[in-house]
Design an enzyme around this catalytic site. Structure first.
Site, PDB file in Angstrom:
ATOM      1  N   CYS A 134     -10.348  -4.892   0.363  1.00  0.00           N
ATOM      2  CA  CYS A 134     -11.477  -3.959   0.393  1.00  0.00           C
ATOM      3  C   CYS A 134     -12.337  -4.149  -0.856  1.00  0.00           C
ATOM      4  O   CYS A 134     -11.937  -4.797  -1.827  1.00  0.00           O
ATOM      5  CB  CYS A 134     -10.984  -2.516   0.507  1.00  0.00           C
ATOM      6  SG  CYS A 134     -10.369  -1.811  -1.032  1.00  0.00           S
ATOM      7  N   CYS A 165      -4.246   0.769  -2.447  1.00  0.00           N
ATOM      8  CA  CYS A 165      -4.075  -0.477  -1.689  1.00  0.00           C
ATOM      9  C   CYS A 165      -2.992  -1.370  -2.307  1.00  0.00           C
ATOM     10  O   CYS A 165      -2.693  -1.286  -3.499  1.00  0.00           O
ATOM     11  CB  CYS A 165      -5.367  -1.263  -1.671  1.00  0.00           C
ATOM     12  SG  CYS A 165      -6.755  -0.448  -0.882  1.00  0.00           S
ATOM     13  N   ASN A 173       0.834  -1.200   0.000  1.00  0.00           N
ATOM     14  CA  ASN A 173       0.000   0.000   0.000  1.00  0.00           C
ATOM     15  C   ASN A 173       0.872   1.254   0.000  1.00  0.00           C
ATOM     16  O   ASN A 173       1.971   1.272   0.554  1.00  0.00           O
ATOM     17  CB  ASN A 173      -0.990   0.007   1.181  1.00  0.00           C
ATOM     18  CG  ASN A 173      -0.347  -0.107   2.540  1.00  0.00           C
ATOM     19  OD1 ASN A 173       0.665  -0.777   2.702  1.00  0.00           O
ATOM     20  ND2 ASN A 173      -0.928   0.543   3.528  1.00  0.00           N
ATOM     21  N   GLU A 225      -3.211  -4.548  -2.993  1.00  0.00           N
ATOM     22  CA  GLU A 225      -3.733  -5.456  -4.010  1.00  0.00           C
ATOM     23  C   GLU A 225      -3.771  -4.783  -5.383  1.00  0.00           C
ATOM     24  O   GLU A 225      -3.387  -5.359  -6.392  1.00  0.00           O
ATOM     25  CB  GLU A 225      -5.153  -5.919  -3.639  1.00  0.00           C
ATOM     26  CG  GLU A 225      -5.241  -6.645  -2.321  1.00  0.00           C
ATOM     27  CD  GLU A 225      -5.573  -5.713  -1.156  1.00  0.00           C
ATOM     28  OE1 GLU A 225      -4.961  -4.625  -1.039  1.00  0.00           O
ATOM     29  OE2 GLU A 225      -6.456  -6.079  -0.368  1.00  0.00           O
ATOM     30  N   CYS A 236     -10.766  -3.080  -4.277  1.00  0.00           N
ATOM     31  CA  CYS A 236      -9.788  -4.037  -4.810  1.00  0.00           C
ATOM     32  C   CYS A 236     -10.474  -5.284  -5.357  1.00  0.00           C
ATOM     33  O   CYS A 236     -10.068  -5.829  -6.382  1.00  0.00           O
ATOM     34  CB  CYS A 236      -8.770  -4.413  -3.743  1.00  0.00           C
ATOM     35  SG  CYS A 236      -7.592  -3.080  -3.403  1.00  0.00           S
ATOM     36  N   GLU A 247       0.241   5.262   0.822  1.00  0.00           N
ATOM     37  CA  GLU A 247      -0.702   6.271   1.293  1.00  0.00           C
ATOM     38  C   GLU A 247      -0.317   7.654   0.782  1.00  0.00           C
ATOM     39  O   GLU A 247       0.767   7.862   0.233  1.00  0.00           O
ATOM     40  CB  GLU A 247      -0.729   6.275   2.832  1.00  0.00           C
ATOM     41  CG  GLU A 247      -1.292   4.991   3.404  1.00  0.00           C
ATOM     42  CD  GLU A 247      -1.397   5.015   4.919  1.00  0.00           C
ATOM     43  OE1 GLU A 247      -0.755   5.869   5.562  1.00  0.00           O
ATOM     44  OE2 GLU A 247      -2.127   4.169   5.453  1.00  0.00           O
TER      45      GLU A 247
HETATM   46 ZN   LIG Z   1      -8.173  -2.264  -1.387  1.00  0.00          ZN
END
Ligand SMILES: [Zn+2]
Length: 141
Positions: A98, A63, A52, A65, A101, A54
């Site tokens: 999430c 993210c 990830n 993924e 993703c 940010e």
């Molecule tokens: Zn995600």
């Protein structure tokens, strides 16, 4: 871990989680301190990882993924399909992918793809279809 060996070989699951854990160390997560790694196993045996990243403008955070998937497409094109996805974190927390993703990955998974991730009660191995039963597909008439 419950017996999910029919979905994914346990040794392979641990290998993928190890790769995800390794790349999670590269995560850029100064705001949440939630460092996530993902490893995608493709139908030709290739594994691509991502972490990830940010941003101070939180909505721009990406993210692990999706970063892994975008990296894979950038490096090798979009011809290969994902057979297994491993996601983990360095925070010892449950971290299923999430919704965003799941939707993004839905265009690249095989029908029998599986997801491995830490759940509330240990490592979960689930079919991708179980985690995203009604993904969006563009259909025009
Ligand atoms: Zn995600």
């Amino acid at each position: 871990m419950s017996d999910t060996s029919h979905l994914l070989d346990p040794t392979l699951a641990q290998q993928l989680l190890g790769a995800a854990r390794e790349v999670a160390a590269h995560a850029y997560a100064p705001y949440s301190r939630f460092r996530v790694g993902a490893a995608l196993l493709f139908d030709d045996g290739h594994i691509t990882t991502g972490c990830n990243v940010e941003n101070v403008s939180f909505g721009l955070t990406s993210c692990a993924e999706r970063n892994a998937l975008f990296r894979a497409v950038s490096e090798r094109g979009a011809a290969h399909r994902i057979v297994a996805i491993a996601v983990t974190n360095l925070n010892d927390a449950a971290s299923p992918p999430c919704g965003a993703c799941r939707q993004v990955m839905s265009e690249f998974v095989t029908p029998s793809a599986v997801i491995v991730f830490p759940g509330d009660a240990g490592i979960e191995i689930r079919s991708f279809a179980e985690l995203l039963p009604f993904s969006f597909h563009l259909e025009t008439k």
